[in-house]
Design a protein around this motif. Structure first.
Motif, PDB file in Angstrom:
ATOM      1  N   VAL A   7      -7.555  -5.028   7.027  1.00  0.00           N
ATOM      2  CA  VAL A   7      -7.059  -3.729   7.467  1.00  0.00           C
ATOM      3  C   VAL A   7      -6.566  -2.949   6.257  1.00  0.00           C
ATOM      4  O   VAL A   7      -5.800  -3.473   5.451  1.00  0.00           O
ATOM      5  CB  VAL A   7      -5.902  -3.890   8.483  1.00  0.00           C
ATOM      6  CG1 VAL A   7      -5.382  -2.530   8.928  1.00  0.00           C
ATOM      7  CG2 VAL A   7      -6.343  -4.722   9.674  1.00  0.00           C
ATOM      8  N   TYR A  28      -5.381   6.082  12.527  1.00  0.00           N
ATOM      9  CA  TYR A  28      -5.229   4.715  13.007  1.00  0.00           C
ATOM     10  C   TYR A  28      -3.744   4.376  13.091  1.00  0.00           C
ATOM     11  O   TYR A  28      -2.958   4.829  12.282  1.00  0.00           O
ATOM     12  CB  TYR A  28      -5.918   3.728  12.061  1.00  0.00           C
ATOM     13  CG  TYR A  28      -7.426   3.832  12.064  1.00  0.00           C
ATOM     14  CD1 TYR A  28      -8.168   3.268  13.088  1.00  0.00           C
ATOM     15  CD2 TYR A  28      -8.097   4.485  11.040  1.00  0.00           C
ATOM     16  CE1 TYR A  28      -9.544   3.348  13.097  1.00  0.00           C
ATOM     17  CE2 TYR A  28      -9.472   4.575  11.035  1.00  0.00           C
ATOM     18  CZ  TYR A  28     -10.199   4.001  12.069  1.00  0.00           C
ATOM     19  OH  TYR A  28     -11.562   4.097  12.070  1.00  0.00           O
ATOM     20  N   ASP A  30      -2.157   1.546  12.432  1.00  0.00           N
ATOM     21  CA  ASP A  30      -2.031   0.245  11.785  1.00  0.00           C
ATOM     22  C   ASP A  30      -0.674   0.150  11.098  1.00  0.00           C
ATOM     23  O   ASP A  30      -0.396   0.903  10.170  1.00  0.00           O
ATOM     24  CB  ASP A  30      -3.130   0.047  10.741  1.00  0.00           C
ATOM     25  CG  ASP A  30      -4.531   0.255  11.304  1.00  0.00           C
ATOM     26  OD1 ASP A  30      -4.699   0.087  12.526  1.00  0.00           O
ATOM     27  OD2 ASP A  30      -5.438   0.577  10.529  1.00  0.00           O
ATOM     28  N   TRP A  40      -2.690  -2.883  15.286  1.00  0.00           N
ATOM     29  CA  TRP A  40      -3.927  -2.504  14.602  1.00  0.00           C
ATOM     30  C   TRP A  40      -4.864  -1.814  15.574  1.00  0.00           C
ATOM     31  O   TRP A  40      -5.073  -2.291  16.686  1.00  0.00           O
ATOM     32  CB  TRP A  40      -4.567  -3.774  14.042  1.00  0.00           C
ATOM     33  CG  TRP A  40      -5.970  -3.663  13.540  1.00  0.00           C
ATOM     34  CD1 TRP A  40      -6.439  -2.783  12.610  1.00  0.00           C
ATOM     35  CD2 TRP A  40      -7.083  -4.472  13.915  1.00  0.00           C
ATOM     36  NE1 TRP A  40      -7.770  -3.003  12.387  1.00  0.00           N
ATOM     37  CE2 TRP A  40      -8.191  -4.045  13.177  1.00  0.00           C
ATOM     38  CE3 TRP A  40      -7.249  -5.530  14.800  1.00  0.00           C
ATOM     39  CZ2 TRP A  40      -9.451  -4.614  13.297  1.00  0.00           C
ATOM     40  CZ3 TRP A  40      -8.497  -6.107  14.922  1.00  0.00           C
ATOM     41  CH2 TRP A  40      -9.577  -5.648  14.170  1.00  0.00           C
ATOM     42  N   VAL A  66      -4.276  -7.320   4.416  1.00  0.00           N
ATOM     43  CA  VAL A  66      -3.963  -5.895   4.469  1.00  0.00           C
ATOM     44  C   VAL A  66      -3.977  -5.330   3.060  1.00  0.00           C
ATOM     45  O   VAL A  66      -3.524  -5.977   2.118  1.00  0.00           O
ATOM     46  CB  VAL A  66      -2.564  -5.674   5.108  1.00  0.00           C
ATOM     47  CG1 VAL A  66      -2.154  -4.221   5.049  1.00  0.00           C
ATOM     48  CG2 VAL A  66      -2.559  -6.172   6.544  1.00  0.00           C
TER      49      VAL A  66
END
Length: 132
Positions: A7, A28, A30, A40, A66
């Protein structure tokens, strides 16, 4: 079977200190909510029934990696995790079309180091691309 979940956190802070999506990138969601929970949004077009999400949710062991932004080349290993929820949703792509995504909540097996969390949340860019 193991699965690597990679991610990239794509965001900046606006003049009011609110996190926003990076220019030209979908918004997003996240983020770590704390040292154990990570939320996420899958890539656009990867709904719960997609083969990608079936592989992710069906993997025996899941490893979360990440990176702070697309500008970074290295991912940081966060550890192993379990998916505690995976819910279908829709998100607009760059062409204005609504596409399937999966909103995933993960629980880490071990807390993520506090210094790493601070680094990932630090030096967000403002609207002009300057660190805040």
């Amino acid at each position: 079977m193991d699965d690597l979940i990679r991610v990239g956190l794509r965001r900046y802070q606006d003049k009011f200190g609110k996190n926003q999506a990076a220019e030209g990138k979908p918004d997003y969601a996240d983020a770590f909510t704390d040292s154990m929970i990570f939320r996420w949004d899958s890539q656009i077009g990867k709904g719960p029934e997609s083969s990608y999400m079936q592989d992710v949710t069906g993997a025996k062991r899941k490893h979360l990696m990440v990176k702070k932004s697309d500008a970074e080349t290295s991912f940081y290993y966060m550890g192993t995790c379990d998916i505690i929820s995976a819910v279908g949703d829709k998100k607009m792509d760059n062409n204005g079309k609504m596409k399937d995504i999966t909103k995933v909540t993960m629980k880490m097996h071990q807390p993520v180091r506090e210094d790493l969390l601070k680094y990932l949340e630090s030096n967000l860019l403002d609207e002009e691309g300057k660190a805040v």
